[in-house]
Design an enzyme around this catalytic site. Structure first.
Site, PDB file in Angstrom:
ATOM      1  N   ARG A  21      -5.981  39.182  -2.724  1.00  0.00           N
ATOM      2  CA  ARG A  21      -4.818  39.528  -3.565  1.00  0.00           C
ATOM      3  C   ARG A  21      -4.521  41.021  -3.442  1.00  0.00           C
ATOM      4  NH1 ARG A  21      -1.131  36.657  -5.784  1.00  0.00           N
ATOM      5  NH2 ARG A  21      -2.689  35.170  -6.549  1.00  0.00           N
ATOM      6  N   ASP A  40      11.329  37.807  -9.482  1.00  0.00           N
ATOM      7  CA  ASP A  40      10.903  37.042  -8.300  1.00  0.00           C
ATOM      8  C   ASP A  40      12.165  36.565  -7.585  1.00  0.00           C
ATOM      9  OD1 ASP A  40       9.598  35.535  -6.437  1.00  0.00           O
ATOM     10  OD2 ASP A  40       8.444  34.324  -7.864  1.00  0.00           O
ATOM     11  N   HIS A  47       3.897  39.974   2.892  1.00  0.00           N
ATOM     12  CA  HIS A  47       3.938  39.966   1.413  1.00  0.00           C
ATOM     13  C   HIS A  47       3.359  41.288   0.868  1.00  0.00           C
ATOM     14  CE1 HIS A  47       3.494  38.466  -2.650  1.00  0.00           C
ATOM     15  NE2 HIS A  47       3.768  37.220  -2.320  1.00  0.00           N
ATOM     16  N   ARG A  60      -2.998  33.402   6.084  1.00  0.00           N
ATOM     17  CA  ARG A  60      -3.641  34.428   5.252  1.00  0.00           C
ATOM     18  C   ARG A  60      -5.068  34.066   4.866  1.00  0.00           C
ATOM     19  NH1 ARG A  60      -1.142  34.189  -0.887  1.00  0.00           N
ATOM     20  NH2 ARG A  60      -1.197  31.930  -1.164  1.00  0.00           N
ATOM     21  N   GLU A  92       8.944  42.333   0.245  1.00  0.00           N
ATOM     22  CA  GLU A  92       8.414  41.554   1.358  1.00  0.00           C
ATOM     23  C   GLU A  92       9.479  41.280   2.412  1.00  0.00           C
ATOM     24  OE1 GLU A  92       6.878  38.005  -0.575  1.00  0.00           O
ATOM     25  OE2 GLU A  92       6.639  39.152  -2.415  1.00  0.00           O
TER      26      GLU A  92
HETATM   27  O1  TA6 Z   1       6.591  36.333  -2.951  1.00  0.00           O
HETATM   28  C1  TA6 Z   1       6.687  35.999  -4.290  1.00  0.00           C
HETATM   29  C2  TA6 Z   1       5.798  34.816  -4.565  1.00  0.00           C
HETATM   30  O2  TA6 Z   1       6.170  33.727  -3.762  1.00  0.00           O
HETATM   31  C3  TA6 Z   1       5.863  34.524  -6.067  1.00  0.00           C
HETATM   32  O3  TA6 Z   1       6.606  33.387  -6.364  1.00  0.00           O
HETATM   33  C4  TA6 Z   1       4.437  34.534  -6.513  1.00  0.00           C
HETATM   34  O4  TA6 Z   1       3.910  33.329  -6.806  1.00  0.00           O
HETATM   35  C5  TA6 Z   1       3.742  35.306  -5.423  1.00  0.00           C
HETATM   36  O5  TA6 Z   1       4.446  35.132  -4.232  1.00  0.00           O
HETATM   37  C6  TA6 Z   1       2.251  35.178  -5.229  1.00  0.00           C
HETATM   38  O6  TA6 Z   1       1.877  34.004  -4.586  1.00  0.00           O
HETATM   39  P1  TA6 Z   1       0.339  33.669  -4.383  1.00  0.00           P
HETATM   40  O7  TA6 Z   1       0.298  32.359  -3.672  1.00  0.00           O
HETATM   41  O8  TA6 Z   1      -0.260  34.783  -3.564  1.00  0.00           O
HETATM   42  O9  TA6 Z   1      -0.269  33.614  -5.766  1.00  0.00           O
END
Ligand code: TA6
Length: 312
Positions: free
Chosen positions: A66, A212, A167, A89, A271
């Site tokens: 994360r 978001d 991301h 990932r 992103e």
């Molecule tokens: O890029 C935004 C997003 O798709 C959000 O909707 C949010 O859930 C985030 O990514 C994180 O996703 P993850 O799967 O890493 O928890």
């Protein structure tokens, strides 16, 4: 102990996971875990961290890390039937010892080439052979460049289609003081409103609640102005039409087990992505998506900075 290569060092990271260290000068560096092909650190000439890594990040497969720069491939979010954000990932990438030549216009001595190919499980859920090559380079001005090349290596003659995102979690001093320039007046899909399409209004994007959004057909440059740090991140992108802007804010943060409750105050995801128009490759075809990040001092104070100049 770190192993030296001409352009990078190979070392052990958290939980013994392999990581690559790129060094441009004493303080300017970047770190990339082979787990996820995941950039976890990028520092400037003062040794300051420019990416946000969650205070509760878990470096333990199969949980993706994360923070930093997770790669979303072959699927962004739940735009398809695969696990959210695809599998790239949380796979172990390899160092690519002999990548095909990559024409670049920056002289970088600190870089590494990685490669991901599908394993048997991946082929069950996404039955396509591919080679995903990524060069991560730290330039002479401290800029961080990620160049992805994805090739269809199917031998059954079948094309494949994917969505993609870098991301990136930027480190910011205080999310309430941050502005994003370059996306105003564009259309976006609001993930908090069933992906309904809206048009952005106003001068710049600021943050006061969960955000978001998937901005569509965005320009190749986006600026993130950090008022308190007097720093501007400039995102330059090629081959990536869309841009996602995400901050989970307080309530949603509490539902994400590997994100600290207060982390949202110090992070912003912008992103570079290809979502609205998925990429289709026939066998033998290759797609390229390039992201260049730089962090420049900004003289922003009571509106002094002209963001248009940053974007020029
Ligand atoms: O890029 C935004 C997003 O798709 C959000 O909707 C949010 O859930 C985030 O990514 C994180 O996703 P993850 O799967 O890493 O928890």
């Amino acid at each position: 102990m770190a192993t030296e290569h001409p352009s990078f060092e190979l070392a052990k990271g958290i939980n013994g996971l392999d990581k690559i260290i790129l060094r441009e000068s004493r303080n300017r560096s970047a770190e990339v875990y082979l787990y996820g092909g995941h950039v976890t650190s990028w520092t400037n000439e003062n040794g300051e961290e420019l990416l946000h890594l969650s205070s509760k990040a878990i470096f333990k497969p199969p949980k993706p890390i994360r923070g930093g720069i997770p790669l979303c491939f072959p699927q962004f979010s739940n735009f398809g039937t695969l696990e959210s954000h695809g599998f790239a990932r949380n796979r172990i990438w390899e160092v690519d010892a002999s990548p095909p030549p990559l024409p670049t216009n920056s002289s970088s001595n600190a870089f590494v080439d990685l490669i991901l190919r599908p394993n048997e499980d991946d082929l069950k859920s996404w039955p396509h052979n591919f080679e995903f090559r990524m060069r991560i380079a730290l330039g002479s001005e401290g800029e961080l460049t990620l160049t992805s090349r994805i090739r269809n290596t199917n031998s059954d003659g079948k094309p494949f289609t994917f969505t993609f995102a870098y991301h990136t979690y930027f480190s910011v001093s205080d999310i309430s003081e941050v502005r994003v320039e370059g996306l105003e007046t564009l259309d976006y899909l609001d993930n908090l409103k069933n992906r309904e399409r809206f048009t952005e209004q106003g001068d710049a994007i600021t943050f006061e609640s969960e955000t978001d959004k998937i901005y569509l057909s965005t320009p190749t440059k986006i600026a993130i102005l950090d008022h308190e740090k007097k720093r501007t991140f400039v995102v330059r992108k090629d081959g990536l039409a869309d841009a996602v802007v995400w901050n989970p804010w307080d309530k949603r943060s509490k539902t994400i087990s590997d994100l600290g409750d207060e982390d949202y105050k110090h992070m912003l995801c912008v992103e570079a992505a290809a979502i609205e128009r998925p990429i289709t490759l026939k066998p033998g075809e290759e797609w390229k998506g390039r992201l260049e990040l730089s962090a420049v001092p900004s003289s922003y104070s009571s509106g002094q900075l002209d963001p248009k100049k940053v974007l020029e």
